[in-house]
Design a protein around this motif. Sequence first.
Motif, PDB file in Angstrom:
ATOM      1  N   GLY A  28       0.820  -1.211   0.000  1.00  0.00           N
ATOM      2  CA  GLY A  28       0.000   0.000   0.000  1.00  0.00           C
ATOM      3  C   GLY A  28       0.847   1.251   0.000  1.00  0.00           C
ATOM      4  O   GLY A  28       0.572   2.211  -0.719  1.00  0.00           O
ATOM      5  N   GLY A  29       1.915   1.254   0.815  1.00  0.00           N
ATOM      6  CA  GLY A  29       2.800   2.416   0.869  1.00  0.00           C
ATOM      7  C   GLY A  29       3.521   2.625  -0.442  1.00  0.00           C
ATOM      8  O   GLY A  29       3.677   3.751  -0.914  1.00  0.00           O
ATOM      9  N   SER A  30       3.965   1.531  -1.054  1.00  0.00           N
ATOM     10  CA  SER A  30       4.670   1.630  -2.322  1.00  0.00           C
ATOM     11  C   SER A  30       3.743   2.165  -3.399  1.00  0.00           C
ATOM     12  O   SER A  30       4.100   3.046  -4.159  1.00  0.00           O
ATOM     13  CB  SER A  30       5.210   0.262  -2.728  1.00  0.00           C
ATOM     14  OG  SER A  30       5.820   0.337  -3.986  1.00  0.00           O
ATOM     15  N   LEU A  31       2.523   1.644  -3.433  1.00  0.00           N
ATOM     16  CA  LEU A  31       1.572   2.106  -4.433  1.00  0.00           C
ATOM     17  C   LEU A  31       1.192   3.551  -4.188  1.00  0.00           C
ATOM     18  O   LEU A  31       1.061   4.337  -5.115  1.00  0.00           O
ATOM     19  CB  LEU A  31       0.333   1.211  -4.435  1.00  0.00           C
ATOM     20  CG  LEU A  31       0.587  -0.220  -4.914  1.00  0.00           C
ATOM     21  CD1 LEU A  31      -0.668  -1.058  -4.746  1.00  0.00           C
ATOM     22  CD2 LEU A  31       1.046  -0.249  -6.352  1.00  0.00           C
ATOM     23  N   ALA A  32       1.054   3.934  -2.919  1.00  0.00           N
ATOM     24  CA  ALA A  32       0.731   5.323  -2.606  1.00  0.00           C
ATOM     25  C   ALA A  32       1.865   6.227  -3.048  1.00  0.00           C
ATOM     26  O   ALA A  32       1.649   7.294  -3.610  1.00  0.00           O
ATOM     27  CB  ALA A  32       0.467   5.491  -1.116  1.00  0.00           C
ATOM     28  N   GLY A  33       3.102   5.806  -2.795  1.00  0.00           N
ATOM     29  CA  GLY A  33       4.251   6.603  -3.211  1.00  0.00           C
ATOM     30  C   GLY A  33       4.277   6.795  -4.711  1.00  0.00           C
ATOM     31  O   GLY A  33       4.550   7.882  -5.215  1.00  0.00           O
ATOM     32  N   GLY A  34       3.979   5.740  -5.441  1.00  0.00           N
ATOM     33  CA  GLY A  34       3.940   5.850  -6.893  1.00  0.00           C
ATOM     34  C   GLY A  34       2.841   6.775  -7.361  1.00  0.00           C
ATOM     35  O   GLY A  34       3.032   7.574  -8.277  1.00  0.00           O
ATOM     36  N   SER A  35       1.675   6.714  -6.706  1.00  0.00           N
ATOM     37  CA  SER A  35       0.579   7.573  -7.129  1.00  0.00           C
ATOM     38  C   SER A  35       0.832   9.017  -6.749  1.00  0.00           C
ATOM     39  O   SER A  35       0.390   9.933  -7.425  1.00  0.00           O
ATOM     40  CB  SER A  35      -0.747   7.085  -6.540  1.00  0.00           C
ATOM     41  OG  SER A  35      -0.744   7.222  -5.133  1.00  0.00           O
ATOM     42  N   ASN A  38      -2.084   3.083  13.317  1.00  0.00           N
ATOM     43  CA  ASN A  38      -0.992   3.884  13.884  1.00  0.00           C
ATOM     44  C   ASN A  38       0.312   3.797  13.089  1.00  0.00           C
ATOM     45  O   ASN A  38       1.326   4.339  13.517  1.00  0.00           O
ATOM     46  CB  ASN A  38      -0.751   3.511  15.351  1.00  0.00           C
ATOM     47  CG  ASN A  38      -0.174   2.123  15.519  1.00  0.00           C
ATOM     48  OD1 ASN A  38       0.238   1.467  14.572  1.00  0.00           O
ATOM     49  ND2 ASN A  38      -0.148   1.656  16.752  1.00  0.00           N
ATOM     50  N   CYS A  39       0.277   3.145  11.945  1.00  0.00           N
ATOM     51  CA  CYS A  39       1.490   2.977  11.142  1.00  0.00           C
ATOM     52  C   CYS A  39       2.105   4.329  10.762  1.00  0.00           C
ATOM     53  O   CYS A  39       3.310   4.520  10.859  1.00  0.00           O
ATOM     54  CB  CYS A  39       1.175   2.165   9.893  1.00  0.00           C
ATOM     55  SG  CYS A  39       2.629   1.772   8.912  1.00  0.00           S
ATOM     56  N   ALA A  40       1.277   5.277  10.366  1.00  0.00           N
ATOM     57  CA  ALA A  40       1.791   6.600   9.991  1.00  0.00           C
ATOM     58  C   ALA A  40       2.450   7.284  11.181  1.00  0.00           C
ATOM     59  O   ALA A  40       3.482   7.940  11.029  1.00  0.00           O
ATOM     60  CB  ALA A  40       0.669   7.469   9.428  1.00  0.00           C
ATOM     61  N   GLY A  41       1.897   7.125  12.361  1.00  0.00           N
ATOM     62  CA  GLY A  41       2.488   7.713  13.558  1.00  0.00           C
ATOM     63  C   GLY A  41       3.860   7.131  13.849  1.00  0.00           C
ATOM     64  O   GLY A  41       4.791   7.858  14.205  1.00  0.00           O
ATOM     65  N   HIS A  42       3.984   5.818  13.702  1.00  0.00           N
ATOM     66  CA  HIS A  42       5.302   5.187  13.880  1.00  0.00           C
ATOM     67  C   HIS A  42       6.282   5.740  12.856  1.00  0.00           C
ATOM     68  O   HIS A  42       7.427   6.062  13.178  1.00  0.00           O
ATOM     69  CB  HIS A  42       5.199   3.669  13.729  1.00  0.00           C
ATOM     70  CG  HIS A  42       4.703   2.981  14.946  1.00  0.00           C
ATOM     71  ND1 HIS A  42       5.533   2.535  15.935  1.00  0.00           N
ATOM     72  CD2 HIS A  42       3.440   2.682  15.339  1.00  0.00           C
ATOM     73  CE1 HIS A  42       4.817   1.967  16.895  1.00  0.00           C
ATOM     74  NE2 HIS A  42       3.542   2.048  16.551  1.00  0.00           N
ATOM     75  N   PHE A  43       5.833   5.860  11.610  1.00  0.00           N
ATOM     76  CA  PHE A  43       6.700   6.356  10.546  1.00  0.00           C
ATOM     77  C   PHE A  43       7.143   7.795  10.820  1.00  0.00           C
ATOM     78  O   PHE A  43       8.310   8.126  10.690  1.00  0.00           O
ATOM     79  CB  PHE A  43       5.965   6.267   9.201  1.00  0.00           C
ATOM     80  CG  PHE A  43       6.793   6.713   8.037  1.00  0.00           C
ATOM     81  CD1 PHE A  43       7.788   5.898   7.525  1.00  0.00           C
ATOM     82  CD2 PHE A  43       6.579   7.944   7.452  1.00  0.00           C
ATOM     83  CE1 PHE A  43       8.564   6.308   6.449  1.00  0.00           C
ATOM     84  CE2 PHE A  43       7.349   8.361   6.384  1.00  0.00           C
ATOM     85  CZ  PHE A  43       8.339   7.545   5.880  1.00  0.00           C
ATOM     86  N   LEU A  44       6.211   8.650  11.225  1.00  0.00           N
ATOM     87  CA  LEU A  44       6.515  10.070  11.425  1.00  0.00           C
ATOM     88  C   LEU A  44       7.268  10.359  12.719  1.00  0.00           C
ATOM     89  O   LEU A  44       8.140  11.222  12.753  1.00  0.00           O
ATOM     90  CB  LEU A  44       5.226  10.891  11.409  1.00  0.00           C
ATOM     91  CG  LEU A  44       4.516  10.972  10.065  1.00  0.00           C
ATOM     92  CD1 LEU A  44       3.148  11.625  10.220  1.00  0.00           C
ATOM     93  CD2 LEU A  44       5.361  11.738   9.069  1.00  0.00           C
ATOM     94  N   PHE A  45       6.912   9.665  13.807  1.00  0.00           N
ATOM     95  CA  PHE A  45       7.439  10.038  15.117  1.00  0.00           C
ATOM     96  C   PHE A  45       8.382   9.012  15.744  1.00  0.00           C
ATOM     97  O   PHE A  45       9.118   9.345  16.670  1.00  0.00           O
ATOM     98  CB  PHE A  45       6.286  10.326  16.079  1.00  0.00           C
ATOM     99  CG  PHE A  45       5.355  11.386  15.574  1.00  0.00           C
ATOM    100  CD1 PHE A  45       5.788  12.693  15.434  1.00  0.00           C
ATOM    101  CD2 PHE A  45       4.055  11.076  15.209  1.00  0.00           C
ATOM    102  CE1 PHE A  45       4.944  13.677  14.948  1.00  0.00           C
ATOM    103  CE2 PHE A  45       3.196  12.051  14.735  1.00  0.00           C
ATOM    104  CZ  PHE A  45       3.637  13.353  14.594  1.00  0.00           C
TER     105      PHE A  45
END
Length: 107
Positions: A9-16, A50-57
């Motif tokens: 999902g993250g890879s596809l989001a990055g591509g989009s 909470n994945c985005a929170g782990h990534f950001l913080f």
Amino acid sequence: SFAGSTLTGGSLAGGSLTGGSLGGGLLDAGAAADVIILDYQPPTPIDAENCAGHFLFGMRASMVESVIVGGKWVMKNRIIAGIDTAQVHERSRKAAEQLWERIRYMP
């Protein structure tokens, strides 16, 4: 698995996000791979919410262990390919000494 779906999902989001202009978003054989591998020990469980929170913080640059760019290892186990880090450190120390000498005698 959660990790697999998150990575995809993250890879596809990055591509989009780049409009596909960087050729990103594919996890297929033959596709160029840009991957960062972290030594991250999460203080709390990671889930979809909470994945985005782990990534950001939670994640830091100092946690980067290995990097693949265009399918080629540029850093593996914290060793940068093609760079003599001992030489870089020595040159940096000499440059710092020279800088401090210049600063010491400034009016």
